[in-house]
Design an enzyme around this catalytic site. Structure first.
Site, PDB file in Angstrom:
ATOM      1  N   GLY A 169      36.297  56.017  41.847  1.00  0.00           N
ATOM      2  CA  GLY A 169      36.309  54.462  42.396  1.00  0.00           C
ATOM      3  C   GLY A 169      34.967  53.788  41.944  1.00  0.00           C
ATOM      4  N   GLY A 170      34.590  52.963  42.969  1.00  0.00           N
ATOM      5  CA  GLY A 170      33.605  52.057  42.679  1.00  0.00           C
ATOM      6  C   GLY A 170      32.114  52.916  42.385  1.00  0.00           C
ATOM      7  N   GLY A 404      27.610  45.102   4.292  1.00  0.00           N
ATOM      8  CA  GLY A 404      27.234  44.297   5.739  1.00  0.00           C
ATOM      9  C   GLY A 404      26.575  45.497   6.593  1.00  0.00           C
ATOM     10  CB  ALA A 405      27.301  49.006   6.621  1.00  0.00           C
TER      11      ALA A 405
END
Length: 514
Positions: A169-170, A404-405
């Site tokens: 859960g949280g 771009g890499a």
């Protein structure tokens, strides 16, 4: 007075013994240590000082008023790891299953505040069943206070979460907010909704380990940075990690004497890395050859394995190493590799750890899944992290660095302080074959022998734009070096950059891509 002291001693014996021998046996039967045994492994012997040992909850109803054990299910305090102060809290599963109630949360809040104020690392040893249902919304509010402090401490002190039991859960969001997450196979799990809820909603049947075990989070989700087979090994690795981190963001990482010569030649590198850019090799062996004594700690070793992120030492100084791994997907950048590296670069920058980037990257991974999954957005995270980093940054191009890499992997154009390359480097928009197909498409198509013409034009393109000294001639590479000199060059460069200081423009904070 003596009678009061004797009474206090009796209470302390009771607290240290735990709720019952039966509960301790049950904990051990699951292959798990008790909270105090874990703290004993983490901290230097005899250094632990406990805070609020005698704290009890004040809740009533559902039988709680009849059960008020000391510590309220969490042990908090401070001690030392290799002589340096570390704060710690550990859930005691033997008491209320380690569930968090109001008093329990208040103890954690206090120790977190103390860690931030003292400027010392915080380690949480997690083994609890979540919010204490009997205390209702006050337990949930306790988690909110933890999350708020996790965020306030982020980038200020190192935060390490060690998962030694269930975390559902949280409660799972606190570890996710910290810098590093350790897990132990078979005994620790993390998930937002458990197997029963998953089955009820989707019809899928799955075990707790299959849903949120250590291997799942180490290999698939990337939530876990380190996974180990047993608690003892896990906690020893936490100690090792702490030895590589500064106490806070105002200090440098601890330096150690180095017996490995600074000028040691790395002659084997020429044999480890093939000159042919299409042949794979193990980048881990390159890192071992360069760093002090061949020792490094890889972060997220089993997730996004096409890139390596590791902490090591060069000349006794801690560095963060980012390196493409040609053995996996040829070392391309993809969504997971971009996320992994961006977070690592941000961590290094937050804690004044210089970054050494080893490039051998053919580009970003093409594909519909990558584009639809947001490779642009995720690649931008990596770009932002490097551009935003003010620590010393050195990049070294081993072989290919395309498109771009190349820019994203800490090129000189985005702020690398120094850029080196080996004589085998190829820096270009794309590989020679692809470039020739684009530039000379018509000439190739009209040739009597298209393949022969293509081969000739590829050779021409390489000679003109992709020779090893092209980037150096244009000032995009500071020097082309002999691979055998790599260690010495890096150590000397880091020594020069040790006093680097850079400030960002005045702003509240940036808005990094998400």
């Amino acid at each position: 007075m003596r009678s009061h002291v004797a009474e206090l001693a009796g209470i302390r014996r009771q607290v240290l013994a735990g709720p019952s021998e039966k509960a301790t046996r049950a904990q051990h039967a699951k292959g798990k240590l008790t909270a105090r045994e874990r703290i004993g492994l983490l901290l230097d012997e005899g250094s632990f000082r406990e805070v609020e040992q005698l704290r009890r909850h004040r809740a009533t109803g559902f039988g709680l008023e009849a059960r008020k054990p000391y510590t309220d299910g969490v042990i908090t305090g401070w001690g030392t790891v290799e002589g340096r102060t570390v704060f710690v809290y550990a859930h005691d599963f033997r008491i209320f299953g380690g569930a968090l109630g109001e008093a329990h949360a208040t103890k954690i809040h206090k120790i977190m505040d103390m860690a931030i104020a003292a400027g010392a690392p915080l380690v949480s040893l997690n083994d609890g069943t979540g919010a204490r249902i009997q205390e209702g919304v006050t337990a949930l509010a306790g988690y909110g206070g933890i999350f708020q402090r996790n965020t306030r401490a982020s980038g200020v002190i190192p935060q390490i979460s060690v998962m030694l039991g269930p975390c559902a859960g949280g409660a799972a969001y606190s570890p996710a907010l910290t810098d590093f997450v350790f897990m132990v196979r078979e005994t620790s799990q993390m998930f937002i909704t458990g197997p029963d809820v998953v089955k009820a909603v989707t019809g899928e049947e799955i075990t707790q380990n299959g849903l949120g075990g250590a291997d799942v989070h180490a290999e698939t989700s990337g939530v876990c940075h380190f996974a180990h087979d047993d608690e003892e090994t896990c906690i020893q690795e936490v100690r090792y990690l702490l030895s590589l981190l500064p106490r806070n963001n105002r200090e440098n990482p601890p330096a150690v004497p180095c017996d490995d010569p600074h000028d040691r030649r790395c002659d084997t590198l020429a044999d480890l890395v093939p000159a042919d850019g299409n042949r794979p090799y193990d980048m881990a062996e390159v890192i071992e050859e360069i760093v002090d004594d061949g020792e490094y700690l890889e972060v997220h070793e089993r997730w996004a394995r096409n890139i390596i992120c590791a902490l090591a030492r060069l000349g006794g100084q801690v560095v963060g190493v980012v390196a493409n791994q040609p053995r996996v997907l040829a070392g391309v950048l993809d969504i997971e590799a971009s996320e992994k590296t961006a977070r690592f670069v941000q961590m290094c920058d937050a804690f004044s750890i210089p970054i050494v980037t080893l490039l051998d990257v053919p580009g970003f991974l093409p594909g519909v899944d990558q584009e639809h999954g947001g490779i642009i957005r995720h690649g931008a995270k990596l770009l932002y992290a490097y551009c935003n980093a003010t620590v010393p940054r050195i990049s070294l191009i081993l072989r290919k660095a395309y498109g771009g890499a190349y820019i994203v992997m800490d090129s000189q154009s985005i702020g690398a302080d120094l850029t080196y390359a080996w004589p085998t480097n190829e820096i270009a928009v794309m590989g020679a074959g692809g470039a020739a197909n684009v530039i000379f498409r018509r000439r190739i198509a009209e040739a009597e022998d298209p393949e022969a013409m293509r081969a000739e034009l590829v050779k021409e393109y390489k000679a003109e734009l992709m020779h090893p000294y092209y980037a150096a001639e244009r000032g995009l590479v500071d020097d082309v070096i002999d691979p055998a000199d790599t260690r010495e060059v890096l150590i000397r460069s880091l020594a020069m950059l040790h006093t680097k200081h850079a400030d960002h423009p005045a702003r509240k904070h940036g808005n990094p891509p998400q």
